[in-house]
Design a protein around this motif. Structure first.
Motif, PDB file in Angstrom:
ATOM      1  N   ILE A  17     -13.341   3.017  -3.535  1.00 56.08           N
ATOM      2  CA  ILE A  17     -12.203   3.141  -2.626  1.00 56.08           C
ATOM      3  C   ILE A  17     -12.691   3.262  -1.184  1.00 56.08           C
ATOM      4  O   ILE A  17     -12.155   2.608  -0.274  1.00 56.08           O
ATOM      5  CB  ILE A  17     -11.338   4.357  -3.008  1.00 56.08           C
ATOM      6  CG1 ILE A  17     -10.646   4.103  -4.349  1.00 56.08           C
ATOM      7  CG2 ILE A  17     -10.308   4.653  -1.922  1.00 56.08           C
ATOM      8  CD1 ILE A  17      -9.866   5.297  -4.872  1.00 56.08           C
TER       9      ILE A  17
ATOM     10  N   SER B  39     -14.123   6.478  -6.864  1.00 50.96           N
ATOM     11  CA  SER B  39     -13.956   7.133  -5.563  1.00 50.96           C
ATOM     12  C   SER B  39     -14.809   6.473  -4.495  1.00 50.96           C
ATOM     13  O   SER B  39     -14.384   6.317  -3.338  1.00 50.96           O
ATOM     14  CB  SER B  39     -14.305   8.614  -5.661  1.00 50.96           C
ATOM     15  OG  SER B  39     -15.646   8.785  -6.113  1.00 50.96           O
TER      16      SER B  39
ATOM     17  N   TRP C 286      -7.580  -4.018  -3.390  1.00 51.50           N
ATOM     18  CA  TRP C 286      -7.692  -3.816  -4.835  1.00 51.50           C
ATOM     19  C   TRP C 286      -9.168  -3.648  -5.171  1.00 51.50           C
ATOM     20  O   TRP C 286      -9.954  -4.562  -4.980  1.00 51.50           O
ATOM     21  CB  TRP C 286      -7.108  -5.005  -5.595  1.00 51.50           C
ATOM     22  CG  TRP C 286      -7.001  -4.751  -7.072  1.00 51.50           C
ATOM     23  CD1 TRP C 286      -7.926  -5.037  -8.036  1.00 51.50           C
ATOM     24  CD2 TRP C 286      -5.901  -4.141  -7.753  1.00 51.50           C
ATOM     25  NE1 TRP C 286      -7.480  -4.647  -9.266  1.00 51.50           N
ATOM     26  CE2 TRP C 286      -6.226  -4.086  -9.130  1.00 51.50           C
ATOM     27  CE3 TRP C 286      -4.670  -3.626  -7.334  1.00 51.50           C
ATOM     28  CZ2 TRP C 286      -5.365  -3.543 -10.082  1.00 51.50           C
ATOM     29  CZ3 TRP C 286      -3.816  -3.086  -8.283  1.00 51.50           C
ATOM     30  CH2 TRP C 286      -4.162  -3.053  -9.631  1.00 51.50           C
TER      31      TRP C 286
ATOM     32  N   GLU D 239      -8.138   1.649 -11.247  1.00 51.03           N
ATOM     33  CA  GLU D 239      -7.352   2.519 -10.353  1.00 51.03           C
ATOM     34  C   GLU D 239      -5.914   2.532 -10.835  1.00 51.03           C
ATOM     35  O   GLU D 239      -5.323   1.471 -11.084  1.00 51.03           O
ATOM     36  CB  GLU D 239      -7.419   2.028  -8.906  1.00 51.03           C
ATOM     37  CG  GLU D 239      -6.712   2.969  -7.944  1.00 51.03           C
ATOM     38  CD  GLU D 239      -6.733   2.497  -6.503  1.00 51.03           C
ATOM     39  OE1 GLU D 239      -6.319   3.274  -5.627  1.00 51.03           O
ATOM     40  OE2 GLU D 239      -7.158   1.358  -6.262  1.00 51.03           O
ATOM     41  N   ASP D 240      -5.319   3.705 -10.960  1.00 52.85           N
ATOM     42  CA  ASP D 240      -3.986   3.792 -11.549  1.00 52.85           C
ATOM     43  C   ASP D 240      -3.183   4.918 -10.900  1.00 52.85           C
ATOM     44  O   ASP D 240      -2.699   5.826 -11.568  1.00 52.85           O
ATOM     45  CB  ASP D 240      -4.089   4.027 -13.061  1.00 52.85           C
ATOM     46  CG  ASP D 240      -2.809   3.643 -13.794  1.00 52.85           C
ATOM     47  OD1 ASP D 240      -2.083   2.752 -13.295  1.00 52.85           O
ATOM     48  OD2 ASP D 240      -2.526   4.228 -14.856  1.00 52.85           O
ATOM     49  N   SER D 241      -3.027   4.837  -9.599  1.00 51.69           N
ATOM     50  CA  SER D 241      -2.270   5.838  -8.857  1.00 51.69           C
ATOM     51  C   SER D 241      -0.778   5.699  -9.165  1.00 51.69           C
ATOM     52  O   SER D 241      -0.324   4.673  -9.683  1.00 51.69           O
ATOM     53  CB  SER D 241      -2.498   5.643  -7.359  1.00 51.69           C
ATOM     54  OG  SER D 241      -1.948   4.397  -6.948  1.00 51.69           O
ATOM     55  N   PRO D 242       0.025   6.729  -8.869  1.00 52.80           N
ATOM     56  CA  PRO D 242       1.477   6.614  -9.056  1.00 52.80           C
ATOM     57  C   PRO D 242       2.074   5.411  -8.326  1.00 52.80           C
ATOM     58  O   PRO D 242       3.000   4.763  -8.827  1.00 52.80           O
ATOM     59  CB  PRO D 242       1.998   7.946  -8.492  1.00 52.80           C
ATOM     60  CG  PRO D 242       0.872   8.896  -8.700  1.00 52.80           C
ATOM     61  CD  PRO D 242      -0.376   8.090  -8.462  1.00 52.80           C
ATOM     62  N   PHE D 243       1.552   5.118  -7.140  1.00 53.90           N
ATOM     63  CA  PHE D 243       2.016   3.947  -6.390  1.00 53.90           C
ATOM     64  C   PHE D 243       1.788   2.667  -7.190  1.00 53.90           C
ATOM     65  O   PHE D 243       2.692   1.831  -7.335  1.00 53.90           O
ATOM     66  CB  PHE D 243       1.291   3.867  -5.052  1.00 53.90           C
ATOM     67  CG  PHE D 243       1.308   2.513  -4.414  1.00 53.90           C
ATOM     68  CD1 PHE D 243       2.474   1.995  -3.865  1.00 53.90           C
ATOM     69  CD2 PHE D 243       0.160   1.725  -4.381  1.00 53.90           C
ATOM     70  CE1 PHE D 243       2.496   0.729  -3.285  1.00 53.90           C
ATOM     71  CE2 PHE D 243       0.175   0.462  -3.806  1.00 53.90           C
ATOM     72  CZ  PHE D 243       1.342  -0.033  -3.260  1.00 53.90           C
ATOM     73  N   LEU D 244       0.585   2.487  -7.722  1.00 54.98           N
ATOM     74  CA  LEU D 244       0.270   1.280  -8.488  1.00 54.98           C
ATOM     75  C   LEU D 244       1.062   1.219  -9.790  1.00 54.98           C
ATOM     76  O   LEU D 244       1.482   0.139 -10.221  1.00 54.98           O
ATOM     77  CB  LEU D 244      -1.225   1.216  -8.777  1.00 54.98           C
ATOM     78  CG  LEU D 244      -2.134   0.990  -7.564  1.00 54.98           C
ATOM     79  CD1 LEU D 244      -3.601   0.988  -7.987  1.00 54.98           C
ATOM     80  CD2 LEU D 244      -1.787  -0.305  -6.859  1.00 54.98           C
ATOM     81  N   GLN D 245       1.279   2.359 -10.420  1.00 56.24           N
ATOM     82  CA  GLN D 245       2.070   2.388 -11.645  1.00 56.24           C
ATOM     83  C   GLN D 245       3.480   1.866 -11.391  1.00 56.24           C
ATOM     84  O   GLN D 245       4.064   1.149 -12.210  1.00 56.24           O
ATOM     85  CB  GLN D 245       2.123   3.809 -12.197  1.00 56.24           C
ATOM     86  CG  GLN D 245       0.801   4.320 -12.743  1.00 56.24           C
ATOM     87  CD  GLN D 245       0.883   5.773 -13.186  1.00 56.24           C
ATOM     88  OE1 GLN D 245       1.963   6.325 -13.355  1.00 56.24           O
ATOM     89  NE2 GLN D 245      -0.267   6.404 -13.357  1.00 56.24           N
TER      90      GLN D 245
ATOM     91  N   SER E 284       0.857  -1.181   0.000  1.00 57.40           N
ATOM     92  CA  SER E 284       0.000   0.000   0.000  1.00 57.40           C
ATOM     93  C   SER E 284       0.892   1.230   0.000  1.00 57.40           C
ATOM     94  O   SER E 284       2.063   1.169   0.398  1.00 57.40           O
ATOM     95  CB  SER E 284      -0.933   0.025   1.219  1.00 57.40           C
ATOM     96  OG  SER E 284      -0.205   0.288   2.405  1.00 57.40           O
ATOM     97  N   ALA E 285       0.318   2.341  -0.428  1.00 57.17           N
ATOM     98  CA  ALA E 285       1.078   3.586  -0.460  1.00 57.17           C
ATOM     99  C   ALA E 285       1.475   4.034   0.944  1.00 57.17           C
ATOM    100  O   ALA E 285       2.413   4.824   1.103  1.00 57.17           O
ATOM    101  CB  ALA E 285       0.257   4.673  -1.150  1.00 57.17           C
TER     102      ALA E 285
END
Length: 246
Positions: A150, A147, A46, A51-57, A12-13
């Motif tokens: 999440i 949103s 998940w 969902e495509d946050s910088p963390f997931l990328q 997780s972030a």
């Protein structure tokens, strides 16, 4: 000749130390291996491939780099990331496997799975699992805005954590009779799974023959890896970077 297994990372972030350990593992430990298997709960939560946050990328790119190098990577859904789908597979090159799968490990047929289906004494969880794996319910869930999904996911995660604190350790562990039943059904004497966060190598008897159940560890305090070679297997750990902020 080496094959690696991991599970229960719960990335997780909010845990950059854990993420850093995983990325270091992907860059250093996976060079020249035969395959990497991820047996579920790669992520803490998940809620959909959109969902495509910088963390997931960052995580996706690590897998893409590995599979582009020619190393096959396989994934079995866990109880936290059972909604990972085809888009994730296409973006990363990771191949999705069924919940129970037989693999040949250097001549040894081995049953691999996440492990939550072995905990049949936890009846409340098994009822919940049946509901959330219903395809129609999943179809409805994906129609909810990202949103909102999440927030729903965070609510379920919090509720799950509270419920687990009230359960006995024996209920949340595997049921031995179910382990034996599955090994008999798949005609194997070796099983690898995660989920229980209790890394160990267990000896048992199946059909009057010796058998092994290998349990993978979680990544809460350090990385946990199963290293399999033609000569055998070993559970290993990887330390977090102590300079990484939690």
């Amino acid at each position: 000749m080496t094959t690696l297994f991991i599970s229960d990372l719960h990335l997780s972030a909010e845990r950059p130390d854990m993420t850093a350990c995983f990325l270091r593992f992907m860059a250093e430990d996976t060079k020249n291996i035969d395959a990497l298997y991820v047996l579920g709960d790669l992520f803490e939560m998940w809620i959909g491939d959109d969902e495509d946050s910088p963390f997931l990328q960052q995580i996706k790119q690590a897998f893409k780099t590995l599979t582009d190098s020619g190393v096959p990577c396989y994934f079995i859904h866990g109880n936290r990331d059972f909604l990972i789908g085809k888009r994730f597979s296409q973006q990363t090159g990771v191949q999705l496997l069924p919940e129970h799968c037989i693999v040949e490990l250097y001549g040894k047929p081995t049953l691999i799975l996440h492990g939550d289906t072995l905990c049949i004494e936890d009846e409340a969880y098994q009822r919940y699992r049946k509901k959330v794996h219903n395809k129609f319910i999943q179809w409805l869930f994906f129609r909810i805005p990202l949103s909102r999904r999440i927030k729903i996911g965070e609510k379920f995660r919090s509720k799950s954590s509270k419920n687990n604190q009230m359960k006995s350790q024996s209920i949340m562990d595997v049921t031995q009779s179910e382990v034996v039943r599955l090994m008999q059904a798949f005609h194997v004497d070796q099983m690898i799974h995660g989920h229980t966060h209790r890394p160990d190598i267990h000896s048992l008897t199946v059909d009057n023959k010796p058998a092994s159940r290998i349990v993978l560890g979680d990544w809460y305090e350090h990385g946990s890896i199963l290293v399999v070679t033609p000569d055998g297997y070993q559970l290993e750990t990887r330390n977090f970077d102590t300079n990484q902020q939690q």
